[in-house]
Write a protein that holds these residues in place. Structure first.
Motif, PDB file in Angstrom:
ATOM      1  N   ASP A   1       0.773  -1.012  -0.136  1.00 24.13           N
ATOM      2  CA  ASP A   1       0.013   0.005  -0.084  1.00 24.13           C
ATOM      3  C   ASP A   1       0.813   1.340   0.071  1.00 24.13           C
ATOM      4  OD1 ASP A   1       0.608  -0.736   2.626  1.00 24.13           O
ATOM      5  OD2 ASP A   1      -0.930   0.791   3.574  1.00 24.13           O
ATOM      6  N   ASP A   2       2.016   1.012   0.184  1.00 24.66           N
ATOM      7  CA  ASP A   2       3.063   2.169   0.043  1.00 24.66           C
ATOM      8  C   ASP A   2       3.606   2.266  -1.170  1.00 24.66           C
ATOM      9  OD1 ASP A   2       5.378   3.925   0.188  1.00 24.66           O
ATOM     10  OD2 ASP A   2       5.658   3.570   2.258  1.00 24.66           O
ATOM     11  N   GLU A   3       3.212   2.999  -2.307  1.00 31.58           N
ATOM     12  CA  GLU A   3       3.452   3.186  -3.530  1.00 31.58           C
ATOM     13  C   GLU A   3       5.219   3.342  -3.583  1.00 31.58           C
ATOM     14  OE1 GLU A   3       1.187   5.462  -6.202  1.00 31.58           O
ATOM     15  OE2 GLU A   3      -0.472   5.364  -4.791  1.00 31.58           O
ATOM     16  N   LEU A   4       5.750   4.032  -2.796  1.00 33.97           N
ATOM     17  CA  LEU A   4       7.257   4.185  -3.046  1.00 33.97           C
ATOM     18  C   LEU A   4       7.867   3.126  -2.509  1.00 33.97           C
ATOM     19  CD1 LEU A   4       9.687   6.087  -3.093  1.00 33.97           C
ATOM     20  CD2 LEU A   4       9.450   6.512  -0.531  1.00 33.97           C
ATOM     21  N   VAL A   5       7.461   2.145  -1.595  1.00 31.99           N
ATOM     22  CA  VAL A   5       8.075   0.862  -1.223  1.00 31.99           C
ATOM     23  C   VAL A   5       8.003  -0.082  -2.491  1.00 31.99           C
ATOM     24  CG1 VAL A   5       7.948  -1.107   0.154  1.00 31.99           C
ATOM     25  CG2 VAL A   5       7.949   1.157   1.136  1.00 31.99           C
ATOM     26  N   GLY A   6       6.546  -0.205  -2.995  1.00 30.57           N
ATOM     27  CA  GLY A   6       6.187  -0.947  -4.375  1.00 30.57           C
ATOM     28  C   GLY A   6       7.225  -0.844  -5.245  1.00 30.57           C
ATOM     29  N   SER A   7       7.488   0.783  -5.607  1.00 30.54           N
ATOM     30  CA  SER A   7       8.145   1.079  -6.836  1.00 30.54           C
ATOM     31  C   SER A   7       9.661   0.925  -6.555  1.00 30.54           C
ATOM     32  CB  SER A   7       7.964   2.526  -7.039  1.00 30.54           C
ATOM     33  OG  SER A   7       6.667   2.735  -7.355  1.00 30.54           O
ATOM     34  N   THR A   8       9.945   1.004  -5.510  1.00 34.34           N
ATOM     35  CA  THR A   8      11.428   0.817  -4.993  1.00 34.34           C
ATOM     36  C   THR A   8      12.017  -0.808  -5.356  1.00 34.34           C
ATOM     37  OG1 THR A   8      11.549   2.697  -3.644  1.00 34.34           O
ATOM     38  CG2 THR A   8      13.248   0.838  -3.506  1.00 34.34           C
TER      39      THR A   8
END
Length: 153
Positions: A32-39
């Motif tokens: 749910d944290d887009e930054l984590v998923g993108s990283t």
């Protein structure tokens, strides 16, 4: 040389039903944290995997109906549908696809949910922040050679 915008797709993603353009396996990332998923997606794509990043368990289940994935990486603490609930659904629908948990909640795993990961046949548990070499090392054990990225030039 930059890739023309018409050819580029965010995070190596493909349209539903299209095969991944990269030679490595296709991995679904749920956080749910887009930054984590993108990283995490960027880390995997750099190593030659294709990815799809989604921000909820509900969205993950929709994509699992549209595309085939070689492995799933999911967060635990998400609104609406927790990672635990998602994994239970994945097991009931898809059986033995490899599933990794990626979480920052060590206490949740060690004390509150002891045994739950075993009951749901979670393949690996990785702690945030995850290091590239740890992630890639664990992936190699679960993906067959035909979906692992080829070595660089």
């Amino acid at each position: 040389m930059p890739i023309p915008a018409a050819q580029a797709a965010p995070h190596g993603q493909t349209s539903p039903g299209q095969p991944a353009a990269i030679s490595g396996g296709h991995i679904l990332i749920v956080d749910d944290d887009e930054l984590v998923g993108s990283t995490v997606a960027l880390m995997l794509e750099t190593a030659g995997y294709s990815t799809r990043v989604v921000v909820s368990g509900v969205e993950a289940l929709r994509w699992l109906e549209l595309e085939r994935y070689d492995l799933i990486v999911t967060d635990l603490c998400m609104p609406v549908m927790s990672g635990w609930e998602l994994i239970a659904e994945i097991r009931s629908r898809l059986g033995s696809i490899p599933v990794f948990i990626l979480t920052a909640f060590v206490d949740e795993l060690l004390y509150e949910s002891k045994g739950r990961a075993d009951d749901l046949q979670v393949d690996e548990i990785l702690l945030k922040p995850v290091r590239l070499k740890d992630l890639l090392g664990r992936l190699a054990a679960y993906l067959p050679p035909q979906v692992r990225p080829r070595a660089g030039p």
